[in-house]
Scaffold this motif. Structure first.
Motif, mmCIF file in Angstrom:
data_model
loop_
_atom_site.group_PDB
_atom_site.id
_atom_site.type_symbol
_atom_site.label_atom_id
_atom_site.label_comp_id
_atom_site.label_asym_id
_atom_site.label_seq_id
_atom_site.Cartn_x
_atom_site.Cartn_y
_atom_site.Cartn_z
ATOM 1 N N ASP A 182 9.854 0.789 -0.882
ATOM 2 C CA ASP A 182 10.715 1.967 -0.857
ATOM 3 C C ASP A 182 10.279 3.010 0.157
ATOM 4 O O ASP A 182 11.010 3.962 0.411
ATOM 5 C CB ASP A 182 10.746 2.625 -2.251
ATOM 6 C CG ASP A 182 11.426 1.740 -3.285
ATOM 7 O OD1 ASP A 182 12.318 0.955 -2.899
ATOM 8 O OD2 ASP A 182 11.053 1.825 -4.475
ATOM 9 N N GLY A 183 9.096 2.855 0.743
ATOM 10 C CA GLY A 183 8.595 3.842 1.698
ATOM 11 C C GLY A 183 8.466 3.261 3.090
ATOM 12 O O GLY A 183 8.151 2.086 3.266
ATOM 13 N N LYS A 210 8.114 2.365 14.246
ATOM 14 C CA LYS A 210 8.505 2.558 12.850
ATOM 15 C C LYS A 210 8.819 1.240 12.155
ATOM 16 O O LYS A 210 9.425 0.345 12.732
ATOM 17 C CB LYS A 210 9.726 3.471 12.775
ATOM 18 C CG LYS A 210 9.440 4.871 13.233
ATOM 19 C CD LYS A 210 10.669 5.752 13.178
ATOM 20 C CE LYS A 210 10.310 7.131 13.704
ATOM 21 N NZ LYS A 210 11.460 8.019 13.752
ATOM 22 N N VAL A 211 8.394 1.176 10.884
ATOM 23 C CA VAL A 211 8.739 0.073 9.999
ATOM 24 C C VAL A 211 9.529 0.707 8.852
ATOM 25 O O VAL A 211 8.937 1.295 7.948
ATOM 26 C CB VAL A 211 7.485 -0.653 9.457
ATOM 27 C CG1 VAL A 211 7.905 -1.876 8.646
ATOM 28 C CG2 VAL A 211 6.535 -1.037 10.578
ATOM 29 N N PRO A 212 10.861 0.628 8.898
ATOM 30 C CA PRO A 212 11.659 1.331 7.889
ATOM 31 C C PRO A 212 11.543 0.704 6.502
ATOM 32 O O PRO A 212 11.278 -0.491 6.366
ATOM 33 C CB PRO A 212 13.094 1.189 8.421
ATOM 34 C CG PRO A 212 13.065 -0.044 9.266
ATOM 35 C CD PRO A 212 11.678 -0.119 9.850
ATOM 36 N N GLY A 231 7.008 5.373 -5.757
ATOM 37 C CA GLY A 231 8.325 5.137 -5.195
ATOM 38 C C GLY A 231 8.343 5.236 -3.685
ATOM 39 O O GLY A 231 9.371 5.052 -3.079
ATOM 40 N N ASP A 232 7.217 5.525 -3.052
ATOM 41 C CA ASP A 232 7.167 5.675 -1.603
ATOM 42 C C ASP A 232 6.168 4.687 -1.008
ATOM 43 O O ASP A 232 5.441 4.994 -0.091
ATOM 44 C CB ASP A 232 6.782 7.120 -1.240
ATOM 45 C CG ASP A 232 7.030 7.426 0.228
ATOM 46 O OD1 ASP A 232 7.915 6.789 0.823
ATOM 47 O OD2 ASP A 232 6.326 8.286 0.771
ATOM 48 N N THR A 233 6.142 3.470 -1.571
ATOM 49 C CA THR A 233 5.178 2.466 -1.157
ATOM 50 C C THR A 233 5.794 1.510 -0.150
ATOM 51 O O THR A 233 6.889 1.003 -0.358
ATOM 52 C CB THR A 233 4.692 1.660 -2.381
ATOM 53 O OG1 THR A 233 4.105 2.564 -3.303
ATOM 54 C CG2 THR A 233 3.676 0.624 -1.992
ATOM 55 N N ALA A 234 5.076 1.263 0.934
ATOM 56 C CA ALA A 234 5.476 0.237 1.886
ATOM 57 C C ALA A 234 4.906 -1.089 1.413
ATOM 58 O O ALA A 234 3.758 -1.158 1.003
ATOM 59 C CB ALA A 234 4.952 0.572 3.281
ATOM 60 N N CYS A 245 0.842 -1.195 0.000
ATOM 61 C CA CYS A 245 0.000 0.000 0.000
ATOM 62 C C CYS A 245 0.874 1.239 0.000
ATOM 63 O O CYS A 245 2.031 1.188 0.343
ATOM 64 C CB CYS A 245 -0.898 0.040 1.232
ATOM 65 S SG CYS A 245 -2.052 -1.325 1.309
ATOM 66 N N GLY A 246 0.281 2.342 -0.304
ATOM 67 C CA GLY A 246 1.009 3.596 -0.275
ATOM 68 C C GLY A 246 0.204 4.679 -0.940
ATOM 69 O O GLY A 246 -0.945 4.478 -1.325
ATOM 70 N N PRO A 247 0.811 5.850 -1.122
ATOM 71 C CA PRO A 247 0.085 6.972 -1.671
ATOM 72 C C PRO A 247 -0.322 6.809 -3.117
ATOM 73 O O PRO A 247 -1.156 7.534 -3.597
ATOM 74 C CB PRO A 247 1.042 8.153 -1.485
ATOM 75 C CG PRO A 247 2.369 7.571 -1.186
ATOM 76 C CD PRO A 247 2.152 6.188 -0.701
ATOM 77 N N GLY A 248 0.233 5.849 -3.835
ATOM 78 C CA GLY A 248 -0.158 5.650 -5.229
ATOM 79 C C GLY A 248 0.833 4.756 -5.915
ATOM 80 O O GLY A 248 2.003 4.739 -5.584
#
Length: 159
Positions: free
Chosen positions: A68-69, A101-103, A35-38, A28-31
């Motif tokens: 990457d997120g 946090k989950v890096p 590139g910023d998806t967990a 999931c992530g912002p879209g």
């Protein structure tokens, strides 16, 4: 397989029933393509049998993030317990924390002597072999439901 298709498949599988696999993956992530998806997976979970009937219990598991997120574990609930809180232990103290946090490209390990869950208000006394449902809520990735086994109080993974 595109990220959007993988995400749709995972959401559909989640709607089909409670997820009980040893490892559960969610992306999931912002879209897609941002590139910023967990990309999270949960494994190795267990709850040692509480030492006293009706007493507090602890919960341990690992959340891996191959995306990457980063993400954050912000809440845990269970239909099997009145409350589940996030805790962190140091050398001489233990304290409740609001998130963990989950890096990106890393892991959050909930283990003895470190970060862990505190489980209170059991709906019924657990027994070795029972499976406790945990609903893990993440800031970006939503909620992942896992079932973890109740193990003997002295249980140590890998031993």
């Amino acid at each position: 397989m595109s990220r959007a298709f993988r995400r749709s498949a995972l959401i559909g599988a989640g709607l089909a029933g409670v997820l009980t696999a040893a490892t559960i993956v969610v992306a999931c992530g912002p879209g897609s393509g941002s590139g910023d998806t967990a990309e999270l997976s949960v494994s190795g979970g267990y709850v040692p049998l509480p030492a006293l009937p009706g007493g507090m219990g602890a919960g341990y598991l690992t959340v891996r993030n191959t995306g990457d997120g980063p993400d954050q574990l912000v809440r845990v609930t269970s239909p099997d317990a009145g409350s589940v809180t996030l805790h962190s232990s140091g050398v001489t103290s233990m304290s409740e924390v609001s998130s963990l946090k989950v890096p990106a490209h890393g892991a959050l390990e909930l283990a003895r002597g470190g970060h862990h869950l505190m489980i209170m208000g059991w709906q019924r006394q657990p027994a070795v072999g029972d499976r406790l449902e945990l609903d893990l809520t993440f800031a970006k990735s939503g909620t992942i439901t896992v079932k973890v086994p109740v193990e003997p109080l002295t249980y140590r993974p890998g031993s």
